[in-house]
Design a protein around this motif. Structure first.
Motif, PDB file in Angstrom:
ATOM      1  N   GLU A  61      -4.853  -1.816 -10.289  1.00 35.89           N
ATOM      2  CA  GLU A  61      -5.590  -1.691  -9.040  1.00 35.89           C
ATOM      3  C   GLU A  61      -4.615  -1.250  -7.946  1.00 35.89           C
ATOM      4  N   ARG A  62      -4.960  -0.186  -7.277  1.00 35.00           N
ATOM      5  CA  ARG A  62      -4.031   0.400  -6.308  1.00 35.00           C
ATOM      6  C   ARG A  62      -4.152  -0.256  -4.943  1.00 35.00           C
ATOM      7  N   GLN A  63      -2.985  -0.481  -4.321  1.00 32.56           N
ATOM      8  CA  GLN A  63      -2.973  -0.945  -2.941  1.00 32.56           C
ATOM      9  C   GLN A  63      -3.077   0.270  -2.020  1.00 32.56           C
ATOM     10  N   SER A  64      -3.826   0.122  -0.932  1.00 34.06           N
ATOM     11  CA  SER A  64      -3.969   1.246  -0.016  1.00 34.06           C
ATOM     12  C   SER A  64      -2.755   1.404   0.884  1.00 34.06           C
ATOM     13  N   ARG A  65      -1.963   0.334   1.015  1.00 31.69           N
ATOM     14  CA  ARG A  65      -0.822   0.376   1.927  1.00 31.69           C
ATOM     15  C   ARG A  65       0.267  -0.568   1.413  1.00 31.69           C
ATOM     16  N   ILE A  66       1.390  -0.012   1.022  1.00 33.94           N
ATOM     17  CA  ILE A  66       2.530  -0.806   0.549  1.00 33.94           C
ATOM     18  C   ILE A  66       3.633  -0.683   1.596  1.00 33.94           C
ATOM     19  N   ARG A 118       4.066   8.044   5.374  1.00 30.03           N
ATOM     20  CA  ARG A 118       2.934   8.642   6.069  1.00 30.03           C
ATOM     21  C   ARG A 118       1.683   7.869   5.673  1.00 30.03           C
ATOM     22  N   SER A 119       0.693   7.827   6.555  1.00 26.26           N
ATOM     23  CA  SER A 119      -0.605   7.260   6.214  1.00 26.26           C
ATOM     24  C   SER A 119      -1.657   8.204   6.774  1.00 26.26           C
ATOM     25  N   ILE A 120      -2.392   8.875   5.881  1.00 25.08           N
ATOM     26  CA  ILE A 120      -3.329   9.893   6.341  1.00 25.08           C
ATOM     27  C   ILE A 120      -4.784   9.485   6.162  1.00 25.08           C
ATOM     28  N   SER A 121      -5.035   8.469   5.308  1.00 26.49           N
ATOM     29  CA  SER A 121      -6.418   8.046   5.072  1.00 26.49           C
ATOM     30  C   SER A 121      -6.404   6.720   4.313  1.00 26.49           C
ATOM     31  N   PRO A 122      -7.367   5.820   4.594  1.00 22.11           N
ATOM     32  CA  PRO A 122      -7.452   4.571   3.831  1.00 22.11           C
ATOM     33  C   PRO A 122      -7.681   4.812   2.344  1.00 22.11           C
TER      34      PRO A 122
END
Length: 319
Positions: free
Chosen positions: A302-307, A142-146
């Motif tokens: 550092e976190r990736q926003s989308r993997i 799921r992707s709900i927000s950047p």
């Protein structure tokens, strides 16, 4: 059920003192320790893991919110999450939101009250983003927000691979059944490949009720009644594909000679069907491991926003 306050009252000490005894923190006389332990024994009080972790300013709990516990995909997700969490000494609190935004919000409040180390969301709702501030949160498929890290499979490529495979098997009249869980990227990948091939196709959307009940029979029957020329079906989940195979059998349509069927997920169900289901394999184990690692490493990396992890085609007897 006795509480820590009951223990404190019976022992004649403060709640803080009881907590210090349970967690062996700070100096306390042996007499005080003995009073507290005796009170705990007489009341048959067993401190919860949550209370212990709070006293130590750490937690071993992760929250997981899914839209359904009946769907085989989520069963496998929970199983994989539990495995990878347990390796790190973590435990799961699993919440079934049943695609209800209000239930999801209530579960988020409950998980926050229990001071979980983080939450893995498998639901689509964007309504709860504000309440998740300052809490490690990862969405899975799921992707709900950047602003919220998402761990996904390559859904667009999955849709494209499904269309490509049906075309390679000689299908001329394709349909995609898009269930309540699947990504729009799957639809886009499927649609783009069909358009490139100038082949006849259409996409139908299942309802929320059909997803909740895992019953797509009316929709599938209507499809074949309205368009008898269909010779290739891409189902956005293996559950839908299984029901397509069932209905084709009942209608006297031979698979794969007359109709070819491909699913998405590659859950255990796909191998048990007759004929065995061709499907798009998404790496559930790797997705879940990545989600857990993102929560665990929240403060360190550092976190990736989308993997996005790759998918692959698994061809079996249904095509």
């Amino acid at each position: 059920m006795p509480t820590i306050k009951d223990v404190a009252l019976k022992a004649g000490v403060t709640v803080t003192t009881v907590s210090r005894v349970m967690n062996n923190r700070g100096y306390l006389s042996e007499k005080t320790k003995k009073k507290v332990r005796q009170a705990m024994q007489e009341l048959d009080y067993h401190p919860s893991e949550v209370a212990r972790s709070l006293a130590q300013k750490q937690t071993t709990l992760l929250g997981v919110i899914v839209p359904s516990l009946l769907h085989p995909y989520y069963s496998e997700v929970i199983n994989a999450l539990e495995y990878h969490a347990s390796i790190l000494g973590l435990k799961l609190l699993v919440c079934n939101a049943q695609r209800n935004a209000q239930k999801e919000a209530e579960y988020i409040d409950m998980l926050k009250a229990n001071k979980v180390a983080g939450i893995i969301l498998c639901t689509q709702s964007r309504n709860s983003i504000r309440s998740l501030v300052n809490l490690p949160v990862v969405t899975l498929e799921r992707s709900i927000s950047p602003s919220v890290p998402a761990v996904l499979c390559d859904n667009g490529m999955g849709g494209r691979l499904a269309a490509e495979h049906l075309l390679s098997q000689g299908c001329k009249h394709l349909v995609m059944i898009n269930g309540g869980r699947s990504s729009e990227e799957r639809v886009q990948g499927f649609t783009q490949r069909c358009e490139e091939a100038s082949v006849s196709f259409h996409v139908v959307q299942a309802s929320k009720r059909q997803f909740n009940q895992l019953d797509y029979t009316d929709l599938i029957n209507t499809l074949f009644t309205d368009d008898p020329a269909i010779d290739g079906v891409f189902a956005s989940s293996d559950v839908i594909a299984a029901q397509v195979i069932q209905i084709c059998h009942k209608r006297g349509l031979c698979i794969p000679t007359e109709v070819k069927v491909i699913g998405f997920d590659d859950v255990d169900l796909a191998r048990l069907l007759s004929p065995a289901l061709s499907t798009i394999h998404q790496p559930i184990e790797e997705l879940c491991a990545q989600a857990i690692q993102t929560i665990v490493g929240w403060e360190r990396t550092e976190r990736q926003s989308r993997i996005v992890l790759p998918v692959s085609l698994v061809q079996r007897s249904s095509t």
